[in-house]
Design an enzyme around this catalytic site. Sequence first.
Site, PDB file in Angstrom:
ATOM      1  N   GLU A   1       1.825  67.396  54.796  1.00 48.29           N
ATOM      2  CA  GLU A   1       1.625  68.316  53.620  1.00 48.29           C
ATOM      3  C   GLU A   1       0.116  67.882  52.808  1.00 48.29           C
ATOM      4  OE1 GLU A   1       4.341  68.232  50.454  1.00 48.29           O
ATOM      5  OE2 GLU A   1       6.187  68.157  51.777  1.00 48.29           O
TER       6      GLU A   1
ATOM      7  N   GLY B   1       7.666  74.620  53.603  1.00 48.38           N
ATOM      8  CA  GLY B   1       7.011  74.549  54.978  1.00 48.38           C
ATOM      9  C   GLY B   1       8.152  75.254  55.831  1.00 48.38           C
TER      10      GLY B   1
ATOM     11  N   HIS C   1       0.384  77.752  54.352  1.00 48.65           N
ATOM     12  CA  HIS C   1       1.252  76.804  55.572  1.00 48.65           C
ATOM     13  C   HIS C   1       0.453  77.455  56.702  1.00 48.65           C
ATOM     14  CE1 HIS C   1       4.404  75.085  52.955  1.00 48.65           C
ATOM     15  NE2 HIS C   1       4.347  76.380  52.242  1.00 48.65           N
TER      16      HIS C   1
ATOM     17  N   CYS D   1       9.761  69.325  54.250  1.00 49.22           N
ATOM     18  CA  CYS D   1       9.039  70.497  53.372  1.00 49.22           C
ATOM     19  C   CYS D   1       9.799  71.805  53.403  1.00 49.22           C
ATOM     20  CB  CYS D   1       7.573  70.705  53.851  1.00 49.22           C
ATOM     21  SG  CYS D   1       6.470  71.661  52.964  1.00 49.22           S
TER      22      CYS D   1
ATOM     23  N   CYS E   1       7.474  74.369  45.490  1.00 51.28           N
ATOM     24  CA  CYS E   1       8.066  73.081  46.222  1.00 51.28           C
ATOM     25  C   CYS E   1       9.671  73.442  46.580  1.00 51.28           C
ATOM     26  CB  CYS E   1       7.851  71.928  45.210  1.00 51.28           C
ATOM     27  SG  CYS E   1       8.523  70.432  46.208  1.00 51.28           S
TER      28      CYS E   1
HETATM   29  N1  LIG Z   1       7.334  69.263  49.834  1.00 49.42           N
HETATM   30  C1  LIG Z   1       7.047  70.782  49.206  1.00 49.42           C
HETATM   31  C2  LIG Z   1       6.062  71.467  49.800  1.00 49.42           C
HETATM   32  C3  LIG Z   1       4.887  70.673  48.717  1.00 49.42           C
HETATM   33  C4  LIG Z   1       3.821  71.757  49.019  1.00 49.42           C
HETATM   34  C5  LIG Z   1       2.631  71.015  48.534  1.00 49.42           C
HETATM   35  N2  LIG Z   1       2.318  69.706  49.380  1.00 49.42           N
HETATM   36  C6  LIG Z   1       1.322  71.853  48.475  1.00 49.42           C
HETATM   37  O1  LIG Z   1       0.418  71.393  47.976  1.00 49.42           O
HETATM   38  O2  LIG Z   1       1.612  73.041  48.782  1.00 49.42           O
HETATM   39  C7  LIG Z   1       8.406  71.664  49.739  1.00 49.42           C
HETATM   40  O3  LIG Z   1       9.469  70.965  49.834  1.00 49.42           O
HETATM   41  O4  LIG Z   1       8.145  72.841  49.776  1.00 49.42           O
END
Ligand SMILES: N[C@H](CCC[C@H](N)C(=O)O)C(=O)O
Length: 290
Positions: A225, A237, A176, A234, A71
């Site tokens: 997400e 991301g 991603h 993200c 994250c």
């Molecule tokens: N918000 C997070 C990503 C979470 C990713 C999560 N949703 C997954 O299942 O990979 C970030 O700032 O990188």
Amino acid sequence: MKFTKMHGLGNDYVYVNCFEEDVIDPSSMAIAVSDRNFGIGSDGLILICPSKLADVRMRMFNADGSESQMCGNGIRCVAKYVFDNKIAEPGSSFSVPGQPTLPHSLTVETGNGILTLGIMPGEDGLAEQICVNMGQPILEASEIPTTFHCNPCVGEAIEAGGETFEVTCVSMGNPHAVIFSENLDEIDLEKIGPALENHPAFPERINVHFVKAESPEEFSMITWERGSGITLACGTGACACGVAASLNGKCNRAVLAHLPGGDLMLNWCEDDNCVYMTGPATTVYCGELC
Ligand SMILES: N[C@H](CCC[C@H](N)C(=O)O)C(=O)O
């Protein structure tokens, strides 16, 4: 149980200091605390735990209770929490390609290995800007066969929601799917997001991003997400989108990412093939669950 509410560009999580608290079932707790009506309200839960390998260990759980490997916005907030609360003694400096050296460094054990980051305090002496070495992007499906069943190279055609999308898949430890668009306002993310998140080509599901290249130096993005739905930012991301934009010849390796919640500076460094992400981290409040 005590918690701290923090966010990175509006990507908000409930943080629990597991040096002091015991969380028996983090998946169920993530679902409960993330509920914006019946809980605290967040995009998920992040545990800050002791580590034998790094200054601390970070575990991240989405709002649906699923655990992710990494994250990006979360690790910046973990660094802020650890630095501001003096949980670990920071290292002396952190060099960033093409940027001034940062005065403090920390290491964090994650699902994507041990990551190193640099901290720039603000005038109040608390962590303000954090630069994370996010590691090397993974572009080959053969390296992570359970993640992508499509060819992660540029422009794989994926059918979803009655449309065909050219998808560039990049892993930053978590998966991603990046799709380029000239008009982000036209994207029906509530419909297309879950259709791509749960597509059979992605057996571990996937985070979904639509990107508009504004210039070689800047892009804008919106995100659905995995496990949390639409978020304001993200971090992993954004790194994946920066890599995809470079692979597709749309942006430079050093680029400014505009997310709905704010901006991140990214640099996919040629020398070490690592992605450096720089951005803020914010403490909102401390609370106690009844
Ligand atoms: N918000 C997070 C990503 C979470 C990713 C999560 N949703 C997954 O299942 O990979 C970030 O700032 O990188």
